[in-house]
Design a protein around this motif. Sequence first.
Motif, PDB file in Angstrom:
ATOM      1  N   LEU A  34       3.036  -2.720  -6.265  1.00 42.99           N
ATOM      2  CA  LEU A  34       3.502  -2.174  -4.994  1.00 42.99           C
ATOM      3  C   LEU A  34       3.214  -0.681  -4.872  1.00 42.99           C
ATOM      4  O   LEU A  34       3.421  -0.095  -3.816  1.00 42.99           O
ATOM      5  CB  LEU A  34       5.008  -2.435  -4.833  1.00 42.99           C
ATOM      6  CG  LEU A  34       5.568  -2.323  -3.409  1.00 42.99           C
ATOM      7  CD1 LEU A  34       4.863  -3.294  -2.469  1.00 42.99           C
ATOM      8  CD2 LEU A  34       7.061  -2.568  -3.397  1.00 42.99           C
ATOM      9  N   SER A  35       2.743  -0.062  -5.934  1.00 42.48           N
ATOM     10  CA  SER A  35       2.365   1.353  -5.871  1.00 42.48           C
ATOM     11  C   SER A  35       0.854   1.532  -5.935  1.00 42.48           C
ATOM     12  O   SER A  35       0.361   2.647  -6.031  1.00 42.48           O
ATOM     13  CB  SER A  35       3.025   2.128  -7.026  1.00 42.48           C
ATOM     14  OG  SER A  35       2.587   1.632  -8.277  1.00 42.48           O
ATOM     15  N   ASP A  36       0.135   0.416  -5.856  1.00 40.69           N
ATOM     16  CA  ASP A  36      -1.330   0.435  -5.940  1.00 40.69           C
ATOM     17  C   ASP A  36      -1.890  -0.056  -4.606  1.00 40.69           C
ATOM     18  O   ASP A  36      -1.744  -1.222  -4.251  1.00 40.69           O
ATOM     19  CB  ASP A  36      -1.799  -0.481  -7.076  1.00 40.69           C
ATOM     20  CG  ASP A  36      -3.289  -0.358  -7.346  1.00 40.69           C
ATOM     21  OD1 ASP A  36      -4.026   0.094  -6.446  1.00 40.69           O
ATOM     22  OD2 ASP A  36      -3.710  -0.723  -8.456  1.00 40.69           O
ATOM     23  N   ILE A  72       4.938   5.134  -0.718  1.00 38.36           N
ATOM     24  CA  ILE A  72       3.743   4.316  -0.951  1.00 38.36           C
ATOM     25  C   ILE A  72       4.079   2.846  -0.721  1.00 38.36           C
ATOM     26  O   ILE A  72       3.312   2.110  -0.095  1.00 38.36           O
ATOM     27  CB  ILE A  72       3.199   4.531  -2.378  1.00 38.36           C
ATOM     28  CG1 ILE A  72       2.731   5.975  -2.557  1.00 38.36           C
ATOM     29  CG2 ILE A  72       2.055   3.564  -2.671  1.00 38.36           C
ATOM     30  CD1 ILE A  72       2.277   6.298  -3.970  1.00 38.36           C
ATOM     31  N   ALA A  73       5.251   2.426  -1.221  1.00 41.81           N
ATOM     32  CA  ALA A  73       5.677   1.033  -1.057  1.00 41.81           C
ATOM     33  C   ALA A  73       5.785   0.670   0.417  1.00 41.81           C
ATOM     34  O   ALA A  73       5.341  -0.409   0.839  1.00 41.81           O
ATOM     35  CB  ALA A  73       7.007   0.807  -1.754  1.00 41.81           C
ATOM     36  N   LEU A  74       6.365   1.562   1.214  1.00 42.15           N
ATOM     37  CA  LEU A  74       6.515   1.304   2.646  1.00 42.15           C
ATOM     38  C   LEU A  74       5.153   1.155   3.316  1.00 42.15           C
ATOM     39  O   LEU A  74       4.948   0.255   4.141  1.00 42.15           O
ATOM     40  CB  LEU A  74       7.308   2.434   3.295  1.00 42.15           C
ATOM     41  CG  LEU A  74       7.523   2.329   4.815  1.00 42.15           C
ATOM     42  CD1 LEU A  74       8.284   1.055   5.156  1.00 42.15           C
ATOM     43  CD2 LEU A  74       8.273   3.561   5.327  1.00 42.15           C
ATOM     44  N   LYS A  75       4.232   2.032   2.961  1.00 38.47           N
ATOM     45  CA  LYS A  75       2.887   1.977   3.542  1.00 38.47           C
ATOM     46  C   LYS A  75       2.197   0.662   3.197  1.00 38.47           C
ATOM     47  O   LYS A  75       1.602   0.007   4.073  1.00 38.47           O
ATOM     48  CB  LYS A  75       2.063   3.161   3.029  1.00 38.47           C
ATOM     49  CG  LYS A  75       0.635   3.203   3.556  1.00 38.47           C
ATOM     50  CD  LYS A  75      -0.114   4.405   2.989  1.00 38.47           C
ATOM     51  CE  LYS A  75      -1.562   4.440   3.472  1.00 38.47           C
ATOM     52  NZ  LYS A  75      -2.292   5.605   2.901  1.00 38.47           N
ATOM     53  N   ILE A  76       2.271   0.264   1.930  1.00 38.67           N
ATOM     54  CA  ILE A  76       1.617  -0.972   1.492  1.00 38.67           C
ATOM     55  C   ILE A  76       2.278  -2.189   2.134  1.00 38.67           C
ATOM     56  O   ILE A  76       1.596  -3.119   2.594  1.00 38.67           O
ATOM     57  CB  ILE A  76       1.659  -1.087  -0.045  1.00 38.67           C
ATOM     58  CG1 ILE A  76       0.773   0.002  -0.669  1.00 38.67           C
ATOM     59  CG2 ILE A  76       1.210  -2.467  -0.502  1.00 38.67           C
ATOM     60  CD1 ILE A  76       0.857   0.077  -2.176  1.00 38.67           C
ATOM     61  N   MET A  77       3.608  -2.184   2.198  1.00 40.26           N
ATOM     62  CA  MET A  77       4.318  -3.311   2.801  1.00 40.26           C
ATOM     63  C   MET A  77       3.968  -3.465   4.280  1.00 40.26           C
ATOM     64  O   MET A  77       3.804  -4.582   4.780  1.00 40.26           O
ATOM     65  CB  MET A  77       5.823  -3.135   2.616  1.00 40.26           C
ATOM     66  CG  MET A  77       6.285  -3.314   1.173  1.00 40.26           C
ATOM     67  SD  MET A  77       7.989  -2.778   0.892  1.00 40.26           S
ATOM     68  CE  MET A  77       8.886  -4.009   1.854  1.00 40.26           C
ATOM     69  N   ASN A  78       3.845  -2.373   4.987  1.00 40.47           N
ATOM     70  CA  ASN A  78       3.469  -2.441   6.403  1.00 40.47           C
ATOM     71  C   ASN A  78       2.060  -3.010   6.573  1.00 40.47           C
ATOM     72  O   ASN A  78       1.802  -3.801   7.487  1.00 40.47           O
ATOM     73  CB  ASN A  78       3.554  -1.058   7.047  1.00 40.47           C
ATOM     74  CG  ASN A  78       4.974  -0.664   7.397  1.00 40.47           C
ATOM     75  OD1 ASN A  78       5.807  -1.507   7.723  1.00 40.47           O
ATOM     76  ND2 ASN A  78       5.274   0.630   7.321  1.00 40.47           N
ATOM     77  N   ARG A  79       1.162  -2.624   5.689  1.00 42.01           N
ATOM     78  CA  ARG A  79      -0.204  -3.147   5.753  1.00 42.01           C
ATOM     79  C   ARG A  79      -0.242  -4.633   5.410  1.00 42.01           C
ATOM     80  O   ARG A  79      -1.003  -5.396   6.015  1.00 42.01           O
ATOM     81  CB  ARG A  79      -1.119  -2.354   4.813  1.00 42.01           C
ATOM     82  CG  ARG A  79      -1.393  -0.923   5.259  1.00 42.01           C
ATOM     83  CD  ARG A  79      -2.381  -0.247   4.325  1.00 42.01           C
ATOM     84  NE  ARG A  79      -3.662  -0.941   4.322  1.00 42.01           N
ATOM     85  CZ  ARG A  79      -4.593  -0.768   3.387  1.00 42.01           C
ATOM     86  NH1 ARG A  79      -4.370   0.063   2.366  1.00 42.01           N
ATOM     87  NH2 ARG A  79      -5.739  -1.420   3.452  1.00 42.01           N
ATOM     88  N   LEU A  80       0.583  -5.049   4.456  1.00 41.69           N
ATOM     89  CA  LEU A  80       0.657  -6.472   4.115  1.00 41.69           C
ATOM     90  C   LEU A  80       1.213  -7.278   5.289  1.00 41.69           C
ATOM     91  O   LEU A  80       0.731  -8.375   5.594  1.00 41.69           O
ATOM     92  CB  LEU A  80       1.539  -6.671   2.876  1.00 41.69           C
ATOM     93  CG  LEU A  80       0.947  -6.201   1.550  1.00 41.69           C
ATOM     94  CD1 LEU A  80       2.007  -6.226   0.455  1.00 41.69           C
ATOM     95  CD2 LEU A  80      -0.256  -7.059   1.145  1.00 41.69           C
ATOM     96  N   LYS A  81       2.215  -6.717   5.957  1.00 40.72           N
ATOM     97  CA  LYS A  81       2.780  -7.391   7.125  1.00 40.72           C
ATOM     98  C   LYS A  81       1.731  -7.514   8.224  1.00 40.72           C
ATOM     99  O   LYS A  81       1.614  -8.555   8.882  1.00 40.72           O
ATOM    100  CB  LYS A  81       3.991  -6.625   7.640  1.00 40.72           C
ATOM    101  CG  LYS A  81       4.654  -7.296   8.843  1.00 40.72           C
ATOM    102  CD  LYS A  81       5.801  -6.482   9.385  1.00 40.72           C
ATOM    103  CE  LYS A  81       6.416  -7.156  10.612  1.00 40.72           C
ATOM    104  NZ  LYS A  81       7.521  -6.335  11.179  1.00 40.72           N
ATOM    105  N   GLU A  82       0.942  -6.461   8.423  1.00 42.65           N
ATOM    106  CA  GLU A  82      -0.112  -6.487   9.431  1.00 42.65           C
ATOM    107  C   GLU A  82      -1.158  -7.559   9.130  1.00 42.65           C
ATOM    108  O   GLU A  82      -1.764  -8.120  10.046  1.00 42.65           O
ATOM    109  CB  GLU A  82      -0.784  -5.121   9.514  1.00 42.65           C
ATOM    110  CG  GLU A  82       0.101  -4.029  10.123  1.00 42.65           C
ATOM    111  CD  GLU A  82      -0.505  -2.643   9.975  1.00 42.65           C
ATOM    112  OE1 GLU A  82      -1.627  -2.542   9.431  1.00 42.65           O
ATOM    113  OE2 GLU A  82       0.150  -1.666  10.400  1.00 42.65           O
TER     114      GLU A  82
END
Length: 227
Positions: free
Chosen positions: A74-76, A112-122
């Motif tokens: 989640l940080s990568d 970073i986690a928030l950014k990655i999670m938003n991209r995964l949701k998208e």
Amino acid sequence: NGRIAGFEALIRWHHPTDGVMQPKDFLWIAEQTGFIREIGQWTLERASRDWPALKKLTGHAKPFVSVNLSAAQLSDERLVEDVKAIFASQNIKPTELKLELTETAMIEHPEIALKIMNRLKESGCCIALDDYGSGHSALGRLQRYPICTLKIDSALVKPIAKTVQNQEIVRSTVALAHSLNMNVVAEGVESEELRTMLLGMKCEFGQGWLFGGPATLQELLKNGAKT
């Protein structure tokens, strides 16, 4: 309704001398040595590859397979591209892959986690918050992060048959999740009594020994063919 809605991928190490090892006995080593990303990627790919066969065993309008993410994943930011590559190469839809994470994984690198999670949701994935209530759960995270499923830890679920206080804690948690447009999974369901009580609280999904324990793909397909 008693039908299978989905499956969760659980990893085991078949050690040549020590036999079957549980995740708690080897994943911490993988995290320290940096191999956790490779293991996590392998698990995502394997679960997605097995999904077409598992999907045939489900009886739900929106079936899914859940895979746990580590804090390192989640940080990568490569994680998003890894997941997209799986969609391109495997026979699984984005809406059928549910990515589970704990609050600990979220708070290690929150931005970073928030950014990655938003991209995964998208990309179409559902994000599930695992083990909710097992530690110092923060209500603010439910509102800030793009979570579609809340999994209530068995530590909260199992005592509901004993006291009214425990019942109200779980009932209010379910109601809160619903108000935030999340569906709810109750973990640790081991009796019909618990199942009935949770249904009365409008909890949609249950996970636990009442429904089935860990099994290999071959065992699941064999048992599925008998029913």
